[in-house]
Design a protein around this motif. Structure first.
Motif, PDB file in Angstrom:
ATOM      1  N   ILE A 177     -27.293 -89.238 106.529  1.00 25.94           N
ATOM      2  CA  ILE A 177     -26.776 -89.689 107.821  1.00 25.94           C
ATOM      3  C   ILE A 177     -27.728 -89.243 108.918  1.00 25.94           C
ATOM      4  CG2 ILE A 177     -24.943 -89.359 109.554  1.00 25.94           C
ATOM      5  CD1 ILE A 177     -24.069 -91.174 107.304  1.00 25.94           C
ATOM      6  N   ALA A 178     -28.173 -90.222 109.701  1.00 23.52           N
ATOM      7  CA  ALA A 178     -28.951 -89.899 110.899  1.00 23.52           C
ATOM      8  C   ALA A 178     -28.024 -90.120 112.080  1.00 23.52           C
ATOM      9  CB  ALA A 178     -30.172 -90.796 110.998  1.00 23.52           C
ATOM     10  N   HIS A 179     -27.875 -89.127 112.884  1.00 22.35           N
ATOM     11  CA  HIS A 179     -26.929 -89.167 113.997  1.00 22.35           C
ATOM     12  C   HIS A 179     -27.686 -88.853 115.286  1.00 22.35           C
ATOM     13  CE1 HIS A 179     -23.358 -86.870 116.073  1.00 22.35           C
ATOM     14  NE2 HIS A 179     -23.600 -88.022 116.652  1.00 22.35           N
ATOM     15  N   TYR A 180     -27.871 -89.874 116.112  1.00 19.16           N
ATOM     16  CA  TYR A 180     -28.605 -89.703 117.359  1.00 19.16           C
ATOM     17  C   TYR A 180     -27.628 -89.814 118.521  1.00 19.16           C
ATOM     18  CZ  TYR A 180     -32.355 -90.828 114.113  1.00 19.16           C
ATOM     19  OH  TYR A 180     -33.206 -90.843 113.042  1.00 19.16           O
ATOM     20  N   ASP A 222     -40.631 -87.301 118.406  1.00 22.05           N
ATOM     21  CA  ASP A 222     -41.172 -87.569 117.069  1.00 22.05           C
ATOM     22  C   ASP A 222     -40.216 -87.100 115.969  1.00 22.05           C
ATOM     23  OD1 ASP A 222     -43.396 -88.702 118.145  1.00 22.05           O
ATOM     24  OD2 ASP A 222     -44.666 -86.923 117.927  1.00 22.05           O
ATOM     25  N   GLU A 223     -39.269 -86.251 116.341  1.00 27.57           N
ATOM     26  CA  GLU A 223     -38.273 -85.800 115.360  1.00 27.57           C
ATOM     27  C   GLU A 223     -37.304 -86.930 114.998  1.00 27.57           C
ATOM     28  OE1 GLU A 223     -38.205 -82.648 114.004  1.00 27.57           O
ATOM     29  OE2 GLU A 223     -40.008 -82.136 115.152  1.00 27.57           O
ATOM     30  N   ILE A 224     -37.278 -87.981 115.816  1.00 25.43           N
ATOM     31  CA  ILE A 224     -36.394 -89.112 115.541  1.00 25.43           C
ATOM     32  C   ILE A 224     -37.091 -90.047 114.562  1.00 25.43           C
ATOM     33  CG2 ILE A 224     -35.223 -91.121 116.542  1.00 25.43           C
ATOM     34  CD1 ILE A 224     -35.108 -89.591 119.192  1.00 25.43           C
ATOM     35  N   ALA A 225     -36.495 -90.221 113.393  1.00 26.22           N
ATOM     36  CA  ALA A 225     -37.155 -91.013 112.353  1.00 26.22           C
ATOM     37  C   ALA A 225     -37.088 -92.509 112.652  1.00 26.22           C
ATOM     38  CB  ALA A 225     -36.527 -90.710 110.999  1.00 26.22           C
ATOM     39  N   VAL A 251     -30.095 -84.871 119.780  1.00 26.14           N
ATOM     40  CA  VAL A 251     -29.315 -85.069 121.003  1.00 26.14           C
ATOM     41  C   VAL A 251     -30.262 -85.085 122.194  1.00 26.14           C
ATOM     42  CG1 VAL A 251     -27.499 -84.176 122.510  1.00 26.14           C
ATOM     43  CG2 VAL A 251     -27.314 -83.869 120.026  1.00 26.14           C
ATOM     44  N   LEU A 252     -30.215 -86.151 122.953  1.00 25.18           N
ATOM     45  CA  LEU A 252     -30.955 -86.190 124.218  1.00 25.18           C
ATOM     46  C   LEU A 252     -29.925 -86.043 125.330  1.00 25.18           C
ATOM     47  CD1 LEU A 252     -33.593 -86.532 125.768  1.00 25.18           C
ATOM     48  CD2 LEU A 252     -33.232 -88.999 125.732  1.00 25.18           C
ATOM     49  N   SER A 253     -30.043 -84.953 126.064  1.00 24.75           N
ATOM     50  CA  SER A 253     -29.035 -84.623 127.056  1.00 24.75           C
ATOM     51  C   SER A 253     -29.657 -84.687 128.450  1.00 24.75           C
ATOM     52  CB  SER A 253     -28.516 -83.211 126.755  1.00 24.75           C
ATOM     53  OG  SER A 253     -27.304 -82.965 127.405  1.00 24.75           O
ATOM     54  N   VAL A 254     -29.203 -85.640 129.251  1.00 25.59           N
ATOM     55  CA  VAL A 254     -29.751 -85.764 130.607  1.00 25.59           C
ATOM     56  C   VAL A 254     -28.658 -85.840 131.678  1.00 25.59           C
ATOM     57  CG1 VAL A 254     -31.911 -86.884 129.901  1.00 25.59           C
ATOM     58  CG2 VAL A 254     -29.927 -88.289 130.429  1.00 25.59           C
ATOM     59  N   GLY A 255     -27.427 -86.148 131.251  1.00 25.49           N
ATOM     60  CA  GLY A 255     -26.378 -86.376 132.238  1.00 25.49           C
ATOM     61  C   GLY A 255     -25.482 -85.168 132.444  1.00 25.49           C
ATOM     62  N   ALA A 256     -24.387 -85.396 133.171  1.00 26.17           N
ATOM     63  CA  ALA A 256     -23.332 -84.424 133.442  1.00 26.17           C
ATOM     64  C   ALA A 256     -23.791 -83.302 134.368  1.00 26.17           C
ATOM     65  CB  ALA A 256     -22.768 -83.832 132.162  1.00 26.17           C
ATOM     66  N   GLU A 257     -22.812 -82.680 134.990  1.00 22.63           N
ATOM     67  CA  GLU A 257     -23.114 -81.497 135.792  1.00 22.63           C
ATOM     68  C   GLU A 257     -23.143 -80.291 134.876  1.00 22.63           C
ATOM     69  OE1 GLU A 257     -20.115 -80.305 138.667  1.00 22.63           O
ATOM     70  OE2 GLU A 257     -21.731 -79.819 140.078  1.00 22.63           O
ATOM     71  N   SER A 306     -24.608 -92.866 100.027  1.00 21.99           N
ATOM     72  CA  SER A 306     -24.602 -93.856 101.112  1.00 21.99           C
ATOM     73  C   SER A 306     -25.550 -93.425 102.229  1.00 21.99           C
ATOM     74  CB  SER A 306     -23.183 -94.038 101.661  1.00 21.99           C
ATOM     75  OG  SER A 306     -22.713 -92.827 102.208  1.00 21.99           O
ATOM     76  N   GLN A 307     -25.891 -94.392 103.090  1.00 16.43           N
ATOM     77  CA  GLN A 307     -26.817 -94.094 104.189  1.00 16.43           C
ATOM     78  C   GLN A 307     -26.433 -94.864 105.447  1.00 16.43           C
ATOM     79  OE1 GLN A 307     -30.980 -94.681 103.322  1.00 16.43           O
ATOM     80  NE2 GLN A 307     -30.747 -93.965 101.219  1.00 16.43           N
ATOM     81  N   ALA A 308     -26.592 -94.204 106.584  1.00 20.36           N
ATOM     82  CA  ALA A 308     -26.356 -94.896 107.853  1.00 20.36           C
ATOM     83  C   ALA A 308     -27.061 -94.188 108.995  1.00 20.36           C
ATOM     84  CB  ALA A 308     -24.855 -94.976 108.150  1.00 20.36           C
ATOM     85  N   VAL A 309     -27.363 -94.978 110.030  1.00 17.89           N
ATOM     86  CA  VAL A 309     -27.897 -94.435 111.276  1.00 17.89           C
ATOM     87  C   VAL A 309     -26.838 -94.704 112.344  1.00 17.89           C
ATOM     88  CG1 VAL A 309     -29.705 -94.622 113.024  1.00 17.89           C
ATOM     89  CG2 VAL A 309     -30.277 -94.918 110.596  1.00 17.89           C
ATOM     90  N   ILE A 310     -26.409 -93.658 113.003  1.00 15.57           N
ATOM     91  CA  ILE A 310     -25.373 -93.797 114.022  1.00 15.57           C
ATOM     92  C   ILE A 310     -25.922 -93.324 115.363  1.00 15.57           C
ATOM     93  CG2 ILE A 310     -23.052 -93.064 114.730  1.00 15.57           C
ATOM     94  CD1 ILE A 310     -22.731 -92.368 111.615  1.00 15.57           C
ATOM     95  N   VAL A 311     -25.788 -94.171 116.369  1.00 12.58           N
ATOM     96  CA  VAL A 311     -26.216 -93.785 117.715  1.00 12.58           C
ATOM     97  C   VAL A 311     -24.954 -93.627 118.564  1.00 12.58           C
ATOM     98  CG1 VAL A 311     -27.613 -94.355 119.721  1.00 12.58           C
ATOM     99  CG2 VAL A 311     -28.346 -95.096 117.435  1.00 12.58           C
TER     100      VAL A 311
END
Lengths: 449, 249
Positions: free
Chosen positions: A238-241, A424-427, A270-276, A206-211
């Motif tokens: 599985i692509a998990h963004y 660019d690592e994000i397909a 993982v793009l991490s910009v939030g939180a303290e 199976s295949q899926a992209v999950i954001v």
């Protein structure tokens, strides 16, 4: 282990202990013996482990003692309606199609699209599956990758009330990204906590992209300890963004676990910009030959933000590939942490592993701690790692300024170039574009400083 | 247009320029020649305002205004242009984005509307064609993977787009074969006009066969020690720096 014992023996009450004990009987599935056992064991584990402190190697660079300073209470469940703050956050989400929304850790059916998924794809509320004693969940939840020494994983298991269970039948392909959004806010002035849980079971082929997106309102004190578990069976992809955009006073301590079968692929960004204070702890384990695992991401921090990425890739079987590429931008007094461990078991011959972390420091007070660790017991392996930390290239900066470009604009072009490369690592092109928006937005905030 | 008076400058606390005087009028081409270490590149960086190059005495007047306290971008927008000896590679920043940002910052400064991407592509294509800069270079990152000749042509392309009043060419001939040199020189000559001026900084006379100067100055030991017409370059070529500067050799 002596550290742990000392901690458990301390006189001060262990944070979250009272909450754990109090909520246990009220949680969905409390009547299911297997769920009760799973949670009880997790509570015991959390009690033993305690809140980590910096004498524990894995937490040397990330101090979570601030959690003990506030009285975090389980976030209240809101049946409907949405605060103005969260409404604005949700409106900024560009991916409305196929969206599943959780508010304060609870599924909000009124904001979600659980129906209309292709045949063979089912998305269920974790609370429902726990109540119903769902076989799939009973067999896999908390069973995919054993992590006995991770307190926030234990905390989540002990307190999880809701979340998402996604099942992909064999050879089913979900060709549009599934967007899972977690919105969290404080209850008035009180600090709140959530333990959302996602279980993805991707059957063979199976295949899926999950954001996965986590967001909240600035100024609110809340603590999120999400756990995302994925079983990538033989030949599945599985692509998990993930986008970590929590509010600026939030603490986000996430655990992501993946079991990767034969010829299966797990792709995580993982793009991490939030939180303290945020930590994304990712543990993946290969269980069949020919597996592929790519972990990558970007982290951008300013003010006194602290963003930690901790990964562990277990090459337990031969002929698997792993690739890790992270890039971070740190300004002001922000701090980044990267700990990347690759473990290659004795049998895992012909392992191919690559790891790289690059940080760009925009201020003399910013800091990056990079700790690559290779633990290799096999003799026929190809593993490399690297880490760099640097400042803006002053020659390039002068070159651009000599063409009439303002210093700040020139700096932003250079920062942008540095960060966008890792995207660019994000397909998936649509996801890449969305994440690029977030990067540009961060840079805009920079321009306005 | 450019008037440098009694200019002293230090780099890392070391004095490199020790009293440079130079006047360039509109429509003129001046060449500054000098042996290695004479301060030629320092002069170009001081004129363009690079960090770390400190003016300790004297002044640089551009159109009557002292620019020594101005930021590099302010000088550029006022009409000063430095063609780099070693153009920088900037991975991840596309040529088009870089050039458009530069052109639009000049336009904003002049109170003109910015060019949108379509308008800009039209402009850059026409300028690039005239200089023999291939379209595919415009899609790449700035100077990344460019040959020596392509980098220098790219400098001239930037000059053509920004239309400076004073262009300072720092060792533009270095690393160029004769064909590339001709193309670059033709490009520079095409941009010459009665309203602008050119300052050519070079070690060799060769470039001056193609960009013919009105005045030639010899820089040695941080000072201009001789000035003359185009024939001075030929004299230098024949006798060498040691031949005409016994005391500086």
């Amino acid at each position: 282990m002596t550290d742990l014992a000392t901690q458990a023996g301390d006189a001060a009450p262990l944070p979250f202990q009272a909450q754990l004990d109090a909520v246990a009987p009220t949680l969905p599935g409390a009547g299911q013996p297997w769920a009760a056992t799973l949670r009880r064991e997790a509570r015991d584990r959390f009690r033993t482990l305690g809140l980590p402190h910096r004498k524990i190697e894995a937490w040397k660079y990330t101090d979570v003692r601030s959690l003990a300073k506030r009285d975090y209470r389980p976030a209240p469940q809101a049946a409907d309606g949405l605060s103005d703050g969260l409404r604005a956050v949700l409106a900024s989400d560009r991916q409305e199609a196929g969206r599943i929304v959780f508010v304060n850790g609870h599924l909000r059916r009124d904001l979600s699209q659980l129906e209309g998924l292709p045949d063979g794809v089912s998305a269920m509320a974790l609370a429902d599956t726990l109540e119903a004693g769902d076989r799939l969940v009973a067999d896999r939840l908390g069973q995919l990758v054993s992590v006995d020494d991770r307190p926030f994983h234990a905390l989540n298991t002990g307190m999880m009330a809701d979340g998402l269970v996604l099942h992909l039948a064999p050879r089913v392909v979900l060709d549009v990204p599934l967007n899972v959004v977690f919105l969290t806010e404080a209850a008035g002035d009180a600090a709140s906590m959530v333990c959302p849980r996602v279980l993805v079971v991707a059957e063979p082929g199976s295949q899926a992209v999950i954001v996965e997106r986590h967001a909240g309102v600035d100024g609110a004190h809340y603590f999120s300890a999400p756990v995302f578990e994925v079983d990538v069976a033989d030949g599945a992809r599985i692509a998990h963004y993930k986008l970590q955009q929590e509010g600026d006073q939030a603490t986000h301590l996430a655990t992501i676990l993946a079991r990767i079968g034969r010829d299966a692929t797990y792709d995580n960004f993982v793009l991490s910009v939030g939180a303290e204070l945020a930590r994304n702890e990712i543990v993946t384990r290969f269980t069949g030959r020919g597996g592929d695992c790519r972990l990558s991401g970007g982290y951008m921090a300013r003010a006194k933000q602290h963003l930690d990425t901790t990964t562990r890739i277990e090459h337990a079987v031969p002929d698997c590939r792993s690739r890790e590429v992270y890039k971070g931008v740190l300004d002001d007094r922000a701090r980044g942490v990267f700990q990347g461990k690759i473990v290659v078991s004795r049998d895992a011959q012909r392992t191919d592993g690559y790891q790289m972390n690059r940080a760009l420091l925009l201020s003399r007070n910013a800091e990056i701690d990079s700790k690559p660790e290779l633990e290799i017991y096999a003799d026929d392996v190809k593993c490399s790692h690297g880490a760099t930390a640097g400042e803006i290239d002053s020659d390039a900066l002068f070159y651009m300024r000599a063409r009439g470009i303002d210093e700040q604009a020139a700096r932003n072009l250079l920062i942008e170039a540095f960060v966008l490369e890792v995207l660019d690592e994000i397909a998936d092109p649509a996801v890449r574009e969305d994440f690029a928006e977030v990067v540009m937005h961060w840079l805009d905030g920079h321009r306005n400083d | 247009m450019l008037s440098i008076k009694g200019l002293h400058a230090t780099v890392d606390g070391k004095e490199i320029l020790k009293g440079v005087d130079l006047t360039v009028r509109t429509g003129e081409v001046h060449a500054i020649m000098g042996p290695n270490g004479s301060g030629k590149s320092t002069l170009s960086y001081v004129i363009s305002g690079r960090d770390g190059y400190e003016v300790t005495a004297g002044e640089i007047l551009f159109d009557g205004e002292d620019v020594t306290e101005m930021e590099p971008e302010e000088r550029a927008r006022a009409g000063l242009f430095l063609a780099f000896q070693y153009p920088l590679e900037i991975p991840g920043v596309s040529m088009t984005n870089f050039l458009r940002t530069a052109v639009n910052s000049h336009r904003r400064h002049r109170g003109e509307d910015e060019l949108d991407p379509m308008q800009f592509v039209k402009l850059v294509r026409s300028k690039a064609k005239a200089l023999g800069v291939k379209d595919d270079l415009l899609k790449r990152s700035v100077n990344v993977g460019f040959s020596g000749g392509e980098k220098k042509r790219n400098e001239v392309l930037q000059m053509a787009l920004l239309e400076p009043r004073l262009a300072v060419l720092d060792e533009t001939d270095s690393g160029l074969d004769i064909d590339a040199l001709k193309i670059v020189a033709d490009g520079v000559n095409a941009l010459r006009g009665p309203e602008n001026a050119t300052l050519v900084i070079t070690h060799y006379q060769r470039l001056l066969d193609y960009i013919v100067p009105d005045h030639v100055h010899v820089l040695a030991g941080g000072r201009i020690v001789r000035s003359g017409g185009a024939e001075l370059a030929h004299e230098l070529e024949a006798k060498g720096y040691a031949g005409i500067l016994p005391e500086a050799a």
